[in-house]
Design a protein around this motif. Structure first.
Motif, short mmCIF file in Angstrom:
data_model
loop_
_atom_site.label_atom_id
_atom_site.label_comp_id
_atom_site.label_asym_id
_atom_site.label_seq_id
_atom_site.Cartn_x
_atom_site.Cartn_y
_atom_site.Cartn_z
N SER A 129 8.67 -10.96 1.03
CA SER A 129 7.39 -10.31 1.34
C SER A 129 7.58 -8.82 1.56
O SER A 129 6.79 -8.00 1.08
N MET A 130 8.65 -8.45 2.28
CA MET A 130 8.95 -7.04 2.50
C MET A 130 9.28 -6.35 1.18
O MET A 130 8.79 -5.26 0.90
N HIS A 131 10.06 -7.01 0.36
CA HIS A 131 10.46 -6.46 -0.94
C HIS A 131 9.23 -6.26 -1.83
O HIS A 131 9.07 -5.21 -2.46
N ASN A 132 8.34 -7.25 -1.87
CA ASN A 132 7.13 -7.13 -2.68
C ASN A 132 6.23 -6.00 -2.17
O ASN A 132 5.62 -5.29 -2.97
N ALA A 133 6.15 -5.83 -0.86
CA ALA A 133 5.36 -4.72 -0.30
C ALA A 133 5.96 -3.38 -0.69
O ALA A 133 5.23 -2.43 -1.00
N TYR A 134 7.28 -3.30 -0.72
CA TYR A 134 7.96 -2.08 -1.15
C TYR A 134 7.64 -1.76 -2.61
O TYR A 134 7.31 -0.64 -2.97
N LEU A 135 7.73 -2.79 -3.46
CA LEU A 135 7.42 -2.61 -4.88
C LEU A 135 5.96 -2.20 -5.08
O LEU A 135 5.66 -1.29 -5.85
N LEU A 136 5.07 -2.85 -4.37
CA LEU A 136 3.65 -2.51 -4.47
C LEU A 136 3.43 -1.06 -4.04
O LEU A 136 2.68 -0.32 -4.69
N GLY A 137 4.10 -0.63 -3.01
CA GLY A 137 4.00 0.75 -2.55
C GLY A 137 4.49 1.75 -3.59
O GLY A 137 3.91 2.83 -3.75
N MET A 138 5.56 1.39 -4.31
CA MET A 138 6.06 2.28 -5.37
C MET A 138 4.97 2.50 -6.42
O MET A 138 4.73 3.62 -6.83
N PHE A 139 4.34 1.42 -6.85
CA PHE A 139 3.30 1.54 -7.88
C PHE A 139 2.04 2.20 -7.32
O PHE A 139 1.41 3.02 -8.00
N ASN A 140 1.66 1.87 -6.09
CA ASN A 140 0.47 2.47 -5.48
C ASN A 140 0.62 3.97 -5.26
O ASN A 140 -0.37 4.69 -5.16
N SER A 141 1.85 4.45 -5.19
CA SER A 141 2.05 5.88 -4.96
C SER A 141 1.67 6.73 -6.17
O SER A 141 1.41 7.92 -6.04
N VAL A 142 1.62 6.11 -7.36
CA VAL A 142 1.30 6.89 -8.56
C VAL A 142 0.11 6.36 -9.36
O VAL A 142 -0.48 7.10 -10.14
N PHE A 143 -0.23 5.08 -9.20
CA PHE A 143 -1.37 4.51 -9.92
C PHE A 143 -2.51 4.24 -8.95
O PHE A 143 -2.27 3.94 -7.78
N THR A 144 -3.75 4.32 -9.45
CA THR A 144 -4.92 4.17 -8.59
C THR A 144 -5.14 2.73 -8.15
O THR A 144 -5.26 2.44 -6.97
#
Length: 105
Positions: free
Chosen positions: A65-80
């Protein structure tokens, strides 16, 4: 007096954004592999090395869950708009973790 206006961040293309995510994933030690749909709305990626896999053996739910949140944050930092869907997971005996990410600018 001439006044210049500069935007805080220049416009980033899809490829610019993807390069940022690829770089972050590589620096995190994921050994990632990316495939992009023709319309550039879906990113398929695989992680061949999970830096958390030893911890995940003992508490996969929390670590993943932590890992998936990290990955989601990477994408959210550049995509809307981002939707991250996990496919395969190393903790289930697979050789890698795989994801499908739907994105819009």
């Amino acid at each position: 007096v001439k006044q210049q206006t500069m935007s805080a961040q220049p416009y980033l293309t899809f490829n610019d954004k993807l390069a940022i995510v690829k770089n972050a994933a590589t620096l995190a030690g994921f050994s990632p592999e990316f495939q992009i749909s023709e319309d550039q709305t879906t990113i398929y990626f695989q992680i061949h090395n999970c830096p958390f896999k030893e911890l995940a053996k003992h508490n996969s739910s929390t670590i993943c869950s932590m890992h998936n949140a990290y990955l989601l944050g990477m994408f959210n930092s550049v995509f809307t708009n981002v939707q991250l869907v996990e496919g395969e997971n190393m903790t289930n005996g697979c050789d890698l973790c795989s994801y499908r990410v739907s994105v819009t600018d």
